[in-house]
Write a protein that holds these residues in place. Sequence first.
Motif, PDB file in Angstrom:
ATOM      1  N   ALA A  18      -2.463   4.469  -5.276  1.00 40.54           N
ATOM      2  CA  ALA A  18      -3.867   4.883  -5.391  1.00 40.54           C
ATOM      3  C   ALA A  18      -4.163   6.080  -4.504  1.00 40.54           C
ATOM      4  O   ALA A  18      -4.820   7.045  -4.917  1.00 40.54           O
ATOM      5  CB  ALA A  18      -4.787   3.720  -5.040  1.00 40.54           C
ATOM      6  N   PHE A  19      -3.674   6.052  -3.258  1.00 39.90           N
ATOM      7  CA  PHE A  19      -3.947   7.145  -2.332  1.00 39.90           C
ATOM      8  C   PHE A  19      -3.241   8.435  -2.745  1.00 39.90           C
ATOM      9  O   PHE A  19      -3.587   9.516  -2.261  1.00 39.90           O
ATOM     10  CB  PHE A  19      -3.540   6.763  -0.915  1.00 39.90           C
ATOM     11  N   GLY A  20      -2.248   8.314  -3.626  1.00 44.38           N
ATOM     12  CA  GLY A  20      -1.587   9.521  -4.134  1.00 44.38           C
ATOM     13  C   GLY A  20      -2.570  10.489  -4.770  1.00 44.38           C
ATOM     14  O   GLY A  20      -2.427  11.714  -4.657  1.00 44.38           O
ATOM     15  N   TRP A  21      -3.611   9.931  -5.437  1.00 44.11           N
ATOM     16  CA  TRP A  21      -4.642  10.787  -6.034  1.00 44.11           C
ATOM     17  C   TRP A  21      -5.331  11.623  -4.964  1.00 44.11           C
ATOM     18  O   TRP A  21      -5.579  12.821  -5.149  1.00 44.11           O
ATOM     19  CB  TRP A  21      -5.692   9.925  -6.750  1.00 44.11           C
ATOM     20  N   VAL A  22      -5.638  11.005  -3.836  1.00 43.76           N
ATOM     21  CA  VAL A  22      -6.364  11.690  -2.762  1.00 43.76           C
ATOM     22  C   VAL A  22      -5.475  12.706  -2.065  1.00 43.76           C
ATOM     23  O   VAL A  22      -5.878  13.850  -1.823  1.00 43.76           O
ATOM     24  CB  VAL A  22      -6.886  10.664  -1.738  1.00 43.76           C
ATOM     25  N   ILE A  23      -4.253  12.313  -1.750  1.00 46.76           N
ATOM     26  CA  ILE A  23      -3.340  13.176  -0.990  1.00 46.76           C
ATOM     27  C   ILE A  23      -3.003  14.434  -1.773  1.00 46.76           C
ATOM     28  O   ILE A  23      -3.083  15.558  -1.248  1.00 46.76           O
ATOM     29  CB  ILE A  23      -2.063  12.397  -0.622  1.00 46.76           C
ATOM     30  N   ILE A  24      -2.644  14.277  -3.036  1.00 49.50           N
ATOM     31  CA  ILE A  24      -2.257  15.437  -3.849  1.00 49.50           C
ATOM     32  C   ILE A  24      -3.457  16.353  -4.086  1.00 49.50           C
ATOM     33  O   ILE A  24      -3.335  17.585  -4.036  1.00 49.50           O
ATOM     34  CB  ILE A  24      -1.630  14.970  -5.179  1.00 49.50           C
ATOM     35  N   THR A  25      -4.632  15.772  -4.347  1.00 44.81           N
ATOM     36  CA  THR A  25      -5.842  16.580  -4.525  1.00 44.81           C
ATOM     37  C   THR A  25      -6.157  17.381  -3.267  1.00 44.81           C
ATOM     38  O   THR A  25      -6.547  18.557  -3.337  1.00 44.81           O
ATOM     39  CB  THR A  25      -7.044  15.681  -4.885  1.00 44.81           C
ATOM     40  N   THR A  26      -5.972  16.763  -2.105  1.00 45.42           N
ATOM     41  CA  THR A  26      -6.247  17.447  -0.836  1.00 45.42           C
ATOM     42  C   THR A  26      -5.273  18.598  -0.618  1.00 45.42           C
ATOM     43  O   THR A  26      -5.674  19.679  -0.162  1.00 45.42           O
ATOM     44  CB  THR A  26      -6.157  16.458   0.341  1.00 45.42           C
ATOM     45  N   ILE A  27      -4.000  18.390  -0.940  1.00 43.92           N
ATOM     46  CA  ILE A  27      -3.012  19.468  -0.809  1.00 43.92           C
ATOM     47  C   ILE A  27      -3.378  20.627  -1.723  1.00 43.92           C
ATOM     48  O   ILE A  27      -3.341  21.796  -1.328  1.00 43.92           O
ATOM     49  CB  ILE A  27      -1.591  18.953  -1.140  1.00 43.92           C
ATOM     50  N   ARG A  28      -3.756  20.313  -2.946  1.00 44.37           N
ATOM     51  CA  ARG A  28      -4.125  21.361  -3.902  1.00 44.37           C
ATOM     52  C   ARG A  28      -5.368  22.123  -3.439  1.00 44.37           C
ATOM     53  O   ARG A  28      -5.515  23.321  -3.710  1.00 44.37           O
ATOM     54  CB  ARG A  28      -4.374  20.756  -5.285  1.00 44.37           C
ATOM     55  N   SER A  29      -6.265  21.419  -2.736  1.00 37.88           N
ATOM     56  CA  SER A  29      -7.491  22.082  -2.271  1.00 37.88           C
ATOM     57  C   SER A  29      -7.188  23.177  -1.250  1.00 37.88           C
ATOM     58  O   SER A  29      -8.052  24.023  -0.981  1.00 37.88           O
ATOM     59  CB  SER A  29      -8.445  21.047  -1.659  1.00 37.88           C
ATOM     60  N   PHE A  76      -2.417   8.764   7.293  1.00 33.04           N
ATOM     61  CA  PHE A  76      -2.285   7.629   8.205  1.00 33.04           C
ATOM     62  C   PHE A  76      -3.578   6.822   8.246  1.00 33.04           C
ATOM     63  O   PHE A  76      -3.567   5.590   8.160  1.00 33.04           O
ATOM     64  CB  PHE A  76      -1.920   8.147   9.593  1.00 33.04           C
ATOM     65  N   ALA A  77      -4.702   7.496   8.354  1.00 27.85           N
ATOM     66  CA  ALA A  77      -5.991   6.802   8.464  1.00 27.85           C
ATOM     67  C   ALA A  77      -6.357   6.083   7.170  1.00 27.85           C
ATOM     68  O   ALA A  77      -6.966   5.010   7.203  1.00 27.85           O
ATOM     69  CB  ALA A  77      -7.090   7.796   8.833  1.00 27.85           C
ATOM     70  N   LEU A  78      -5.996   6.666   6.019  1.00 27.69           N
ATOM     71  CA  LEU A  78      -6.289   6.007   4.749  1.00 27.69           C
ATOM     72  C   LEU A  78      -5.621   4.641   4.675  1.00 27.69           C
ATOM     73  O   LEU A  78      -6.205   3.667   4.187  1.00 27.69           O
ATOM     74  CB  LEU A  78      -5.812   6.881   3.579  1.00 27.69           C
ATOM     75  N   PHE A  79      -4.384   4.558   5.154  1.00 30.63           N
ATOM     76  CA  PHE A  79      -3.640   3.303   5.096  1.00 30.63           C
ATOM     77  C   PHE A  79      -4.064   2.320   6.183  1.00 30.63           C
ATOM     78  O   PHE A  79      -3.907   1.115   6.026  1.00 30.63           O
ATOM     79  CB  PHE A  79      -2.138   3.571   5.232  1.00 30.63           C
ATOM     80  N   LEU A  80      -4.578   2.834   7.297  1.00 30.35           N
ATOM     81  CA  LEU A  80      -4.835   1.986   8.458  1.00 30.35           C
ATOM     82  C   LEU A  80      -6.145   1.227   8.302  1.00 30.35           C
ATOM     83  O   LEU A  80      -7.158   1.547   8.917  1.00 30.35           O
ATOM     84  CB  LEU A  80      -4.858   2.823   9.743  1.00 30.35           C
ATOM     85  N   GLY A  81      -6.113   0.195   7.476  1.00 28.01           N
ATOM     86  CA  GLY A  81      -7.260  -0.695   7.386  1.00 28.01           C
ATOM     87  C   GLY A  81      -7.166  -1.777   8.441  1.00 28.01           C
ATOM     88  O   GLY A  81      -6.184  -1.865   9.198  1.00 28.01           O
ATOM     89  N   ALA A  82      -8.172  -2.623   8.494  1.00 34.32           N
ATOM     90  CA  ALA A  82      -8.188  -3.688   9.501  1.00 34.32           C
ATOM     91  C   ALA A  82      -7.009  -4.635   9.327  1.00 34.32           C
ATOM     92  O   ALA A  82      -6.458  -5.157  10.306  1.00 34.32           O
ATOM     93  CB  ALA A  82      -9.504  -4.462   9.424  1.00 34.32           C
ATOM     94  N   GLY A  83      -6.592  -4.856   8.072  1.00 38.60           N
ATOM     95  CA  GLY A  83      -5.453  -5.737   7.833  1.00 38.60           C
ATOM     96  C   GLY A  83      -4.178  -5.222   8.485  1.00 38.60           C
ATOM     97  O   GLY A  83      -3.363  -6.007   8.982  1.00 38.60           O
ATOM     98  N   ASN A  84      -4.005  -3.901   8.499  1.00 39.98           N
ATOM     99  CA  ASN A  84      -2.823  -3.314   9.131  1.00 39.98           C
ATOM    100  C   ASN A  84      -2.844  -3.497  10.639  1.00 39.98           C
ATOM    101  O   ASN A  84      -1.800  -3.492  11.292  1.00 39.98           O
ATOM    102  CB  ASN A  84      -2.736  -1.820   8.792  1.00 39.98           C
TER     103      ASN A  84
END
Length: 431
Positions: free
Chosen positions: A197-208, A14-22
């Motif tokens: 793009a955030f898919g890289w971060v989310i999947i890596t975090t799950i694997r961690s 949620f926080a990754l997506f929540l930029g100022a534009g959102n």
Amino acid sequence: MKKRDLAAIGFMTFALFLGAGNLIFPPLMAQQAGENWLIAMGGFLLTAVGLPALTIIVLGRLSSADKLTDALPKWMDRTFWFLVLTTLGPAFVLPRAVTVAYEMGIKPFTDSNLLLPFSVIFCAITLLLALKPGKLLDYIGKIMTPALIAMLSLLVIAALVNPLGTSLPATQDYLDAPAVNGVIQGYMTLDAIAAVAFGWVIITTIRSKGVTCKAALAHYTKWIAFIYIVLMSLCYLAMGYLGATSSTIAANAANGGEILTRYAAGEFGQLGQVLLACITLMACLTTTVGLTNANGEYYKNTYQIPFKRSAIVVTALTAVISNAGLEQIITVSLPAILILCPIAVALILSIIFMPKRIIDAGYQYLVVIVAACFGTIDAFAVLDMLPSAMTTTFNQWLPLFNFHLSWLLPVGIVFGLVHFTPKRMTTATAN
């Protein structure tokens, strides 16, 4: 995976997506929609939240973000990811996040031009957080996101208790077709491409967290997408409510940032400006950390470039571009994002609707070509760069051109046609 960790990854997403534009986009849309703001918001959530959530689920099913383009020719695969991560990174989104953080978080409190030192400090903090990807969940999911939600909740609760106006009459667009315009505006947030793009971060975090089984990864990704849907929908609805009830203090505002600024000041005075500044700074920081991490993961996995080196280069470029010629960079990069978004969505839809034998045979590139061609038309239309005669022709003959979705029907036709491709042809191509 522990439920606590699962919830934390959902919060992080949620926080990754929540930029100022959102934050600043929904208030303006809701103000323009007037009494129809809830109907418009329903359409908005369908694409602004639904498409990114669908992307997260599909990438989880694939178990790796880069598998989205595995079946494409290598040059097309590499070009797609390079353009996506460059434009979402130092070429456009990262510098914009830094400048928005400065404009809304620092500039209201000073008469001096502090963009240069601010951008250096902000990018340095981004780098420090991004350099420890294993701690990303602790920083963002367990600390920064709860703080961000608490600050947003404070503003929204104050608005619920003491609304600063009522709904204005809807503008013509939202009077005639509020849901349709909400769908279009939600698509134009371009969060669907950010999800890739955030898919890289989310999947890596799950694997961690020790998840290696493909089925388990897909299962946890669905739950993370659900948490994201709930949190982001609530946030958008809350920001929409602020816009819909802003008639007294921000009627006919130029943008959503003006609405939020006046609302915060109206509820809390000078303290409200400080609160909004903290919200903006936190929202922009979580986004810059996530995108820096995504760039680092991609270059490490694809080109074996050390994560630290990639992160340093990305943040350094971001700091420079934030101070020099951002308008020119936007002019060059925005068309690229508007073209890449249809390609990204079409790739996600291809995983859902194209038979696996067709994808394995390499026919997925047809989807990319068609989406790129018609997405280019939409991009130039959004930017008002088409000749008037061509615009008239497309309005008459190209379905969904008015909605900047010209690519959707042609891509759907490709999906339909490939179903009739003889099995022997796909088998021969795959071999």
